[in-house]
Design an enzyme around this catalytic site. Structure first.
Site, short mmCIF file in Angstrom:
data_model
loop_
_atom_site.label_atom_id
_atom_site.label_comp_id
_atom_site.label_asym_id
_atom_site.label_seq_id
_atom_site.Cartn_x
_atom_site.Cartn_y
_atom_site.Cartn_z
N LYS A 8 0.85 -1.19 0.00
CA LYS A 8 0.00 0.00 0.00
C LYS A 8 0.88 1.24 0.00
CE LYS A 8 0.81 1.39 4.44
NZ LYS A 8 1.55 2.64 4.78
N ALA A 101 9.81 0.26 4.59
CA ALA A 101 9.57 1.13 3.45
C ALA A 101 8.32 1.99 3.60
CB ALA A 101 9.45 0.29 2.17
N GLY A 102 7.50 1.74 4.63
CA GLY A 102 6.24 2.45 4.75
C GLY A 102 5.19 1.95 3.78
N GLY A 105 4.25 -4.06 4.15
CA GLY A 105 4.49 -5.45 3.78
C GLY A 105 4.20 -6.44 4.90
N GLY A 106 4.70 -6.17 6.09
CA GLY A 106 4.46 -7.08 7.21
C GLY A 106 2.99 -7.14 7.60
N ASP A 140 -2.16 -1.01 10.78
CA ASP A 140 -2.69 -0.99 9.42
C ASP A 140 -2.95 -2.39 8.86
OD1 ASP A 140 -0.06 -1.70 9.15
OD2 ASP A 140 0.45 -0.16 7.68
#
Length: 278
Positions: A8, A101-102, A105-106, A140
């Protein structure tokens, strides 16, 4: 069974107030981007000598820390509390989404693990139940249960669908190998409510975003790491209609009408790609 968690970006990110619990309330728009991990899960043979109920192997991109603390394993452990019949599992996570990276992914891996377990073992969870499980594991994570554009409040867990469609645009993403401390970035922010909410700005023509759609982390991160800010400016120099940092960094993205050449971002370890948005 295999599933493909996606990334995202944040379209606007405003830190609006500090909470009594020490966290911060945010306002942001999450938008899905089709950069993928691959998560494969299969049952563990009863004779396999693993000390773990969920045995995780991560490949392609190294992730620091104990794999048993990975959000994929924690998602399994959370569901097993309520569904003790879940069998022991092997999980293989191939990382394609850049880390730190913001880009979530996790969090995406966590949410897709929940939806995979629900489908694979017919748990019968509703979307609302899966969102609740995901929200317990990260701010998130809940967004990735359905991975649809959403306006987020709270710490990122209060989601409202938003009718935003960027199909036809290309997104360029550059993530330099520069570690960003989220804690340090937060420490340099003075919470405030923006004059205009990002939810309203993103419904305007993209050409207006450059002057109005802001990420509050950019000031602190660019102060600490001017080279990250230089990448944002370079994306504008290359013709981006809008460019920004995603989350607390360190990835930068630009929206373009046409594909561009990113070969100049060639420092060792830099992640770079340009793909169409759908």
């Amino acid at each position: 069974m295999i599933t493909f968690p996606i990334a995202k970006i944040n379209l606007g990110l405003n830190v609006v107030e500090k909470r009594a619990d020490g966290y911060h309330n945010l306002e942001t728009v999450f938008y899905p981007v089709n950069i993928q991990d691959a998560l494969e899960v299969y049952e563990m043979d009863n004779a396999f000598p693993s000390p773990y109920d969920c045995d995780l192997k991560v490949t392609n991109i190294h992730i620091e820390g104990d794999e048993q603390r990975n959000l994929v394993v924690r998602a399994y452990q959370l569901l097993k509390q309520d569904f003790p019949s879940l069998p022991r599992l092997h999980a293989h996570l191939y990382k394609g989404i850049p880390t730190q990276a913001g880009m979530g992914g996790g969090s995406s891996d966590c949410a897709y693990m929940i939806t995979l377990l629900d489908e694979m073992f017919r748990l019968g969870l509703t979307e609302e139940q899966m969102i609740d499980y995901a929200a317990q594991l990260g701010a998130d994570c809940a967004f990735f249960i359905n991975s649809q554009p959403a306006y987020a409040e709270g710490i990122g867990e209060i989601l409202k669908p938003i009718a935003l469609n960027l199909k036809g645009w290309y997104i360029a993403i550059v993530r330099p190998v520069i570690p960003v401390s989220t804690k340090e970035a937060f420490s340099l922010i003075t919470p405030r409510h923006p004059e205009k909410n990002c939810r309203d700005i993103v419904m305007q023509p993209i050409e207006t975003w450059r002057e109005e759609l802001t990420n509050d982390f950019e000031h602190s991160v660019f102060t600490l790491h001017p080279e990250i800010g230089a990448i944002k400016q370079r994306l504008y120099d290359l013709g981006a209609t809008y460019a920004a940092m995603s989350g607390s960094g360190s990835s930068l993205f630009g929206l373009f009408r046409e594909p561009i050449d990113l070969s100049e971002f060639n420092a060792e370890g830099t992640f770079k790609t340009i793909i169409p948005l759908t």
